[in-house]
Write a protein that holds these residues in place. Structure first.
Motif, PDB file in Angstrom:
ATOM      1  N   THR A 245     -19.737   1.513  17.103  1.00 31.48           N
ATOM      2  CA  THR A 245     -19.397   2.831  17.638  1.00 31.48           C
ATOM      3  C   THR A 245     -19.793   3.892  16.613  1.00 31.48           C
ATOM      4  OG1 THR A 245     -17.179   2.844  16.676  1.00 31.48           O
ATOM      5  CG2 THR A 245     -17.426   1.831  18.852  1.00 31.48           C
ATOM      6  N   LYS A 246     -19.799   5.156  17.037  1.00 36.07           N
ATOM      7  CA  LYS A 246     -20.127   6.251  16.112  1.00 36.07           C
ATOM      8  C   LYS A 246     -19.143   6.285  14.949  1.00 36.07           C
ATOM      9  CE  LYS A 246     -21.319  11.161  16.020  1.00 36.07           C
ATOM     10  NZ  LYS A 246     -21.584  12.376  16.829  1.00 36.07           N
ATOM     11  N   LYS A 247     -17.875   6.097  15.236  1.00 32.32           N
ATOM     12  CA  LYS A 247     -16.855   6.088  14.194  1.00 32.32           C
ATOM     13  C   LYS A 247     -17.099   4.943  13.214  1.00 32.32           C
ATOM     14  CE  LYS A 247     -11.849   5.848  13.472  1.00 32.32           C
ATOM     15  NZ  LYS A 247     -10.518   5.703  14.128  1.00 32.32           N
ATOM     16  N   GLU A 248     -17.452   3.763  13.737  1.00 35.85           N
ATOM     17  CA  GLU A 248     -17.724   2.607  12.876  1.00 35.85           C
ATOM     18  C   GLU A 248     -18.962   2.857  12.017  1.00 35.85           C
ATOM     19  OE1 GLU A 248     -15.937  -1.164  15.423  1.00 35.85           O
ATOM     20  OE2 GLU A 248     -17.945  -0.429  15.855  1.00 35.85           O
ATOM     21  N   ALA A 275     -28.741   9.732   3.280  1.00 31.90           N
ATOM     22  CA  ALA A 275     -28.777  11.009   4.005  1.00 31.90           C
ATOM     23  C   ALA A 275     -29.448  10.846   5.367  1.00 31.90           C
ATOM     24  CB  ALA A 275     -29.524  12.054   3.175  1.00 31.90           C
ATOM     25  N   TYR A 276     -30.519  10.067   5.399  1.00 33.54           N
ATOM     26  CA  TYR A 276     -31.224   9.838   6.668  1.00 33.54           C
ATOM     27  C   TYR A 276     -30.282   9.219   7.696  1.00 33.54           C
ATOM     28  CZ  TYR A 276     -34.332   7.752  10.108  1.00 33.54           C
ATOM     29  OH  TYR A 276     -34.925   7.386  11.287  1.00 33.54           O
ATOM     30  N   GLU A 277     -29.481   8.254   7.271  1.00 35.75           N
ATOM     31  CA  GLU A 277     -28.570   7.580   8.197  1.00 35.75           C
ATOM     32  C   GLU A 277     -27.469   8.529   8.677  1.00 35.75           C
ATOM     33  OE1 GLU A 277     -29.231   4.821   9.506  1.00 35.75           O
ATOM     34  OE2 GLU A 277     -30.794   4.099   8.160  1.00 35.75           O
ATOM     35  N   TYR A 278     -26.950   9.363   7.766  1.00 36.38           N
ATOM     36  CA  TYR A 278     -25.928  10.338   8.169  1.00 36.38           C
ATOM     37  C   TYR A 278     -26.492  11.323   9.190  1.00 36.38           C
ATOM     38  CZ  TYR A 278     -22.248   9.125   4.804  1.00 36.38           C
ATOM     39  OH  TYR A 278     -21.234   8.491   4.117  1.00 36.38           O
ATOM     40  N   ILE A 279     -27.716  11.801   8.936  1.00 36.28           N
ATOM     41  CA  ILE A 279     -28.347  12.762   9.847  1.00 36.28           C
ATOM     42  C   ILE A 279     -28.626  12.111  11.205  1.00 36.28           C
ATOM     43  CG2 ILE A 279     -30.432  14.154  10.247  1.00 36.28           C
ATOM     44  CD1 ILE A 279     -30.491  14.556   7.161  1.00 36.28           C
ATOM     45  N   TYR A 280     -29.032  10.834  11.171  1.00 37.49           N
ATOM     46  CA  TYR A 280     -29.347  10.122  12.410  1.00 37.49           C
ATOM     47  C   TYR A 280     -28.103   9.997  13.300  1.00 37.49           C
ATOM     48  CZ  TYR A 280     -31.220   6.555  15.537  1.00 37.49           C
ATOM     49  OH  TYR A 280     -31.628   5.862  16.648  1.00 37.49           O
ATOM     50  N   ILE A 281     -26.955   9.745  12.666  1.00 40.68           N
ATOM     51  CA  ILE A 281     -25.702   9.662  13.429  1.00 40.68           C
ATOM     52  C   ILE A 281     -25.323  11.034  13.971  1.00 40.68           C
ATOM     53  CG2 ILE A 281     -23.208   9.221  13.239  1.00 40.68           C
ATOM     54  CD1 ILE A 281     -23.858   7.119  11.141  1.00 40.68           C
ATOM     55  N   PHE A 282     -25.593  12.023  13.177  1.00 38.72           N
ATOM     56  CA  PHE A 282     -25.317  13.433  13.479  1.00 38.72           C
ATOM     57  C   PHE A 282     -23.840  13.695  13.759  1.00 38.72           C
ATOM     58  CE2 PHE A 282     -25.470  17.582  15.563  1.00 38.72           C
ATOM     59  CZ  PHE A 282     -26.241  18.257  14.624  1.00 38.72           C
ATOM     60  N   SER A 283     -23.085  13.646  12.666  1.00 41.29           N
ATOM     61  CA  SER A 283     -21.692  14.093  12.669  1.00 41.29           C
ATOM     62  C   SER A 283     -21.613  15.212  11.634  1.00 41.29           C
ATOM     63  CB  SER A 283     -20.751  12.944  12.283  1.00 41.29           C
ATOM     64  OG  SER A 283     -19.475  13.435  11.972  1.00 41.29           O
ATOM     65  N   ILE A 285     -19.247  16.994  10.306  1.00 41.69           N
ATOM     66  CA  ILE A 285     -18.232  16.847   9.255  1.00 41.69           C
ATOM     67  C   ILE A 285     -18.672  15.805   8.234  1.00 41.69           C
ATOM     68  CG2 ILE A 285     -15.869  16.127   8.771  1.00 41.69           C
ATOM     69  CD1 ILE A 285     -15.069  17.335  11.470  1.00 41.69           C
ATOM     70  N   ALA A 286     -19.156  14.651   8.725  1.00 43.45           N
ATOM     71  CA  ALA A 286     -19.596  13.582   7.821  1.00 43.45           C
ATOM     72  C   ALA A 286     -20.770  14.036   6.964  1.00 43.45           C
ATOM     73  CB  ALA A 286     -19.976  12.347   8.629  1.00 43.45           C
ATOM     74  N   ILE A 287     -21.699  14.796   7.555  1.00 45.44           N
ATOM     75  CA  ILE A 287     -22.867  15.287   6.813  1.00 45.44           C
ATOM     76  C   ILE A 287     -22.431  16.266   5.726  1.00 45.44           C
ATOM     77  CG2 ILE A 287     -24.966  16.682   6.980  1.00 45.44           C
ATOM     78  CD1 ILE A 287     -25.353  15.466   9.794  1.00 45.44           C
ATOM     79  N   LEU A 288     -21.538  17.184   6.053  1.00 43.36           N
ATOM     80  CA  LEU A 288     -21.068  18.167   5.073  1.00 43.36           C
ATOM     81  C   LEU A 288     -20.337  17.495   3.909  1.00 43.36           C
ATOM     82  CD1 LEU A 288     -19.821  21.006   7.453  1.00 43.36           C
ATOM     83  CD2 LEU A 288     -21.791  21.101   5.893  1.00 43.36           C
TER      84      LEU A 288
END
Length: 300
Positions: A245-248, A275-283, A285-288
């Motif tokens: 899931t997105k949360k997981e 960073a690429y993985e965080y951007i790919y998920i696109f959250s 709050i998580a990116i910041l």
């Protein structure tokens, strides 16, 4: 029947491994030893045990483990016949004397639960065989995803030797190749489980050795371990079998980041991969939060 596969390379602790097999209270197993062109010939040692249990020994002409440890595991498995169940035992690890007996005692329930993976409790031993950890116990039935999450959060441990798996599921997935085979077993258990629970036997223990000679005990291979963990992370994120899931995904990314930083300071390339993985998920709050952690490291 059970096939116990030993990818052999080092003689130092090998007799302890063989002795633990000779001491098994149930001898319903065949042992297949694949010698990875080692400079330490085990022939004299094997002569002591050749009549104590069934041994098939093959010395390979070339060393494969130096470039692909998973391929060495696989060619050692290829030595075996058609046993339904397989264990890969390290050439320095030790089985409790009733490991095989406990496997057969639980086999009818394992089949009933339709489990492809069986796991034993484990403890860590040092170079002289002294135990230096508590017994690592597990839920009797647990999803592979839950098991890996506990390991990632350092609530448990896991390695190759304490598992038994079905041949047919192994042939379906094989092992994923990573540097040093680090995380290759983790990916295998996630894939081999095939959406079924891991069945744990806590009544007996596999003793896993950690010394400066073992991959897990060495400190000069952190770069390769980090590379492997990032490759594993990418495969896990992109897996169509292990659906997250997105949360997981966010939690997995964060825990992986923490795990990597625990070993050593992250390089710019490693930060960019995360960073690429965080951007790919696109959250957002998580990116910041990730950017904040990156900036904090920059100014340190």
């Amino acid at each position: 029947m059970l096939a116990i596969i030993i990818p052999y390379y080092k003689l130092t602790f090998f007799e302890d491994t063989l002795k633990s097999l000779a001491n098994q209270t149930d001898q319903r197993f065949n042992v297949y030893i694949g010698d990875d062109a080692s400079i330490e010939n085990p022939s004299n040692l094997l002569e002591k045990y050749i009549r104590k249990f069934n041994i098939v020994y093959k010395r390979f002409d070339s060393n494969l483990g130096g470039t692909s440890l998973t391929k060495q595991w696989e060619r050692c498995i290829d030595l075996s016949r058609n046993e339904e169940w397989i264990m890969i035992l390290g050439d320095d690890d030790v089985l409790g004397e009733n490991v095989v007996e406990s496997f057969y005692e639980n086999l009818s329930e394992i089949i009933k639960e339709e489990s492809n993976l069986v796991r034993f409790a484990s403890q860590l031993i040092d170079g002289i065989g002294e135990i230096f950890s508590n017994v690592f116990l597990h839920p009797k039935l647990e999803t592979a995803k839950s098991s890996y999450w506990r390991k990632l959060k350092r609530k448990t441990r896991s390695s190759l030797s304490e598992y038994i798996f079905k041949r047919n599921i192994y042939l379906q997935f094989k092992f994923r190749q990573y540097p040093l085979a680090w995380n290759s077993d983790d990916m295998a258990w996630l894939m081999f489980s095939d959406f079924k629970d891991i069945y744990t036997i806590n009544s007996t223990v596999v003793l896993v050795r950690q010394t400066h000679l073992s991959i897990s005990g060495k400190k000069d291979n952190l770069k390769e371990k980090n590379t492997s963990q990032l490759m594993f992370l990418k495969d896990l994120m992109n897996s169509r079998i292990i659906k997250l899931t997105k949360k997981e995904r966010i939690e997995l990314l964060y825990e992986t980041e923490v795990s990597l930083k625990r070993k050593q300071k992250l390089t710019l390339v490693e930060w960019l991969q995360l960073a690429y993985e965080y951007i790919y998920i696109f959250s957002a709050i998580a990116i910041l939060k990730f950017i904040r952690r990156f900036l904090i490291q920059l100014v340190r």
